[in-house]
Design a protein around this motif. Structure first.
Motif, PDB file in Angstrom:
ATOM      1  N   ARG A 207       0.833  -1.212   0.000  1.00 38.66           N
ATOM      2  CA  ARG A 207       0.000   0.000   0.000  1.00 38.66           C
ATOM      3  C   ARG A 207       0.862   1.254   0.000  1.00 38.66           C
ATOM      4  O   ARG A 207       0.594   2.214  -0.730  1.00 38.66           O
ATOM      5  CB  ARG A 207      -0.930   0.000   1.214  1.00 38.66           C
ATOM      6  CG  ARG A 207      -2.084  -0.968   1.133  1.00 38.66           C
ATOM      7  CD  ARG A 207      -3.134  -0.632   2.175  1.00 38.66           C
ATOM      8  NE  ARG A 207      -2.573  -0.632   3.520  1.00 38.66           N
ATOM      9  CZ  ARG A 207      -2.519  -1.686   4.318  1.00 38.66           C
ATOM     10  NH1 ARG A 207      -2.963  -2.862   3.894  1.00 38.66           N
ATOM     11  NH2 ARG A 207      -2.004  -1.597   5.535  1.00 38.66           N
ATOM     12  N   GLN A 208       1.904   1.241   0.832  1.00 36.91           N
ATOM     13  CA  GLN A 208       2.782   2.407   0.900  1.00 36.91           C
ATOM     14  C   GLN A 208       3.467   2.671  -0.441  1.00 36.91           C
ATOM     15  O   GLN A 208       3.530   3.813  -0.907  1.00 36.91           O
ATOM     16  CB  GLN A 208       3.839   2.196   1.982  1.00 36.91           C
ATOM     17  CG  GLN A 208       3.301   2.159   3.396  1.00 36.91           C
ATOM     18  CD  GLN A 208       4.394   1.865   4.406  1.00 36.91           C
ATOM     19  OE1 GLN A 208       5.471   2.441   4.353  1.00 36.91           O
ATOM     20  NE2 GLN A 208       4.128   0.955   5.326  1.00 36.91           N
ATOM     21  N   ALA A 209       3.970   1.605  -1.057  1.00 40.36           N
ATOM     22  CA  ALA A 209       4.684   1.778  -2.323  1.00 40.36           C
ATOM     23  C   ALA A 209       3.743   2.241  -3.421  1.00 40.36           C
ATOM     24  O   ALA A 209       4.099   3.103  -4.233  1.00 40.36           O
ATOM     25  CB  ALA A 209       5.354   0.462  -2.724  1.00 40.36           C
ATOM     26  N   ALA A 210       2.521   1.670  -3.467  1.00 39.58           N
ATOM     27  CA  ALA A 210       1.570   2.065  -4.514  1.00 39.58           C
ATOM     28  C   ALA A 210       1.141   3.511  -4.380  1.00 39.58           C
ATOM     29  O   ALA A 210       0.704   4.134  -5.360  1.00 39.58           O
ATOM     30  CB  ALA A 210       0.343   1.150  -4.470  1.00 39.58           C
ATOM     31  N   ALA A 211       1.272   4.076  -3.179  1.00 39.51           N
ATOM     32  CA  ALA A 211       0.871   5.467  -2.971  1.00 39.51           C
ATOM     33  C   ALA A 211       2.044   6.429  -2.948  1.00 39.51           C
ATOM     34  O   ALA A 211       1.903   7.593  -3.343  1.00 39.51           O
ATOM     35  CB  ALA A 211       0.093   5.597  -1.656  1.00 39.51           C
ATOM     36  N   ALA A 212       3.214   5.954  -2.510  1.00 41.86           N
ATOM     37  CA  ALA A 212       4.310   6.886  -2.227  1.00 41.86           C
ATOM     38  C   ALA A 212       5.522   6.731  -3.119  1.00 41.86           C
ATOM     39  O   ALA A 212       6.413   7.583  -3.067  1.00 41.86           O
ATOM     40  CB  ALA A 212       4.748   6.735  -0.762  1.00 41.86           C
ATOM     41  N   ARG A 213       5.616   5.670  -3.927  1.00 40.58           N
ATOM     42  CA  ARG A 213       6.786   5.543  -4.794  1.00 40.58           C
ATOM     43  C   ARG A 213       6.874   6.761  -5.713  1.00 40.58           C
ATOM     44  O   ARG A 213       5.875   7.158  -6.334  1.00 40.58           O
ATOM     45  CB  ARG A 213       6.692   4.274  -5.627  1.00 40.58           C
ATOM     46  CG  ARG A 213       7.933   4.046  -6.491  1.00 40.58           C
ATOM     47  CD  ARG A 213       7.791   2.840  -7.382  1.00 40.58           C
ATOM     48  NE  ARG A 213       8.987   2.654  -8.191  1.00 40.58           N
ATOM     49  CZ  ARG A 213       9.107   1.751  -9.166  1.00 40.58           C
ATOM     50  NH1 ARG A 213       8.088   0.939  -9.443  1.00 40.58           N
ATOM     51  NH2 ARG A 213      10.226   1.666  -9.860  1.00 40.58           N
TER      52      ARG A 213
END
Length: 401
Positions: A207-213
């Protein structure tokens, strides 16, 4: 320290930052109308002297301004601002990508240095075994074949040391290129940082990567830019206004005569079928492409996070297994084999096989340590943030557990 050096000196990071600055510099201009046009005219002049002809000769000053309508400047500015934001995100992604490559080169250096140390230790042991075999052969307690086999093992470990030293130099050269500074064979040994014992759950990392990458955020900015372009294209059918003022003067019977004029005009979209309507089709297609690219980037990011997370767990679990169970037992077997060989309890091949097993597991342990560190560096690149403090191994705040 290596990461800070790369941030300062890597040319790709510098170039990406300059490109983002250039994109941001373009934004204010897109929100302004075209520059006004100033014209100075000398009307009805006689030739060749260019004197004013009476009574028609005059001097004119004219200012014309094109005024875009229907919010075109607002949409153009929004598209440019979104593109500038996307370039800034790409510059951030380049920094994290370079950081990941620096980590890969560093762990490559670490792996090769550990492999050299292991191979040299194994070679010293093989030299001791060869000396023992030679002494036993002199007193008739072993065959000459054992002496030769032991010396072959010494030569094989020497070959491995040479190969690993070459690999270390290759990784140092790769690191040198990333840091844009000399890194040679006298560089101090690479020290393994303190790696974390745990990470946030996989679904949390996804979730973090899909939003913050940064590359995902760049894709979101590209989609916003494409949407603004589509809105702008839908307004291009609206005529733009043109406003102008004109001042003229000429000499008359009673002195200087002054005149003024006001002009209004508009563009006429006579080629709308092949220009404005086609522009709508183009921008709608580009918007669809940007949405698809964003979806693909999110899917790829989730997949890579899953892959690196599994790789991290594999390396971590196997490293623990090798360090606590397999290697201690293999080393104990070698110690027992050496003692038994000296009294004729086992043959040389058993001793060599046991030592080869230890060497193999020690090499694999070094590879697992490097693989664990590289997987963590790749995860940090995908998330666009640090996961742990390399001095303590503790998690760095920034995401839910």
């Amino acid at each position: 320290m290596l990461y800070a050096a790369a941030d300062r000196a890597n040319p790709r990071i510098t170039a990406a930052g300059a490109l983002a600055t250039a994109a941001e510099a373009r934004v204010p201009g897109t929100r302004r109308p075209p520059d006004p046009q100033l014209q100075l005219g000398f009307m009805n002049r006689s030739l060749p002297g260019l004197g004013p002809m009476d009574p028609l000769g005059m001097t004119q000053l004219q200012v014309m301004q094109m005024v875009p309508t229907a919010g075109k400047l607002r949409f153009a500015g929004a598209a440019a601002a979104a593109r500038a934001a996307g370039e800034h995100e790409r510059a951030t992604d380049v920094r994290w990508e370079v950081r990941s490559r620096v980590a890969a080169a560093f762990y490559g250096v670490y792996h090769s240095e550990r492999a050299i140390t292991i191979a040299e230790a194994t070679r010293r042991l093989m030299e001791d075994v060869a000396a023992t075999s030679d002494a036993m052969y002199r007193v008739g307690e072993t065959a000459q074949a054992d002496v030769l086999k032991a010396r072959v093992e010494v030569g094989r470990m020497t070959e491995e040391v040479i190969a690993m030293r070459s690999m270390r130099l290759m990784n140092l050269a790769r690191l040198s290129g990333l840091l844009d500074q000399p890194v040679d064979s006298i560089t101090p040994p690479a020290l393994l940082p303190v790696l974390p014992d745990s990470l946030p759950a996989l679904d949390s990392l996804m979730r973090q990567a899909a939003a913050a990458r940064p590359m995902v955020r760049a894709g979101e900015a590209d989609l916003r830019a494409a949407e603004s372009d589509a809105r702008l294209a839908s307004r291009e059918i609206w005529p733009d206004l043109q406003v102008g003022v004109q001042y003229g003067q000429r000499g008359g019977m009673e002195g200087v005569e002054r005149m003024g004029s006001l002009m209004l005009g508009a563009s006429i979209p006579v080629f709308a079928g092949s220009r404005q309507f086609r522009m709508r089709e183009e921008t709608n297609a580009m918007r669809a492409m940007a949405a698809a690219d964003l979806a693909a980037m999110r899917a790829e990011t989730r997949a890579r996070v899953g892959e690196m997370y599994v790789e991290w767990r594999r390396a971590r679990n196997l490293r623990a297994l090798y360090g606590t169970t397999i290697l201690p037992q293999a080393r104990a077997a070698v110690t027992a084999s050496i003692a038994a060989y000296r009294v004729g309890g086992v043959n040389l091949m058993t001793l060599l096989d046991n030592q080869a097993t230890v060497n193999k597991y020690e090499q694999e342990l070094a590879a697992l340590e490097a693989a664990e560190g590289m997987a963590l560096a790749d995860l940090e690149m995908l998330l666009g943030r640090e996961l742990f403090d390399s001095n303590t191994g503790r998690p760095v705040p920034g995401g839910d557990r």
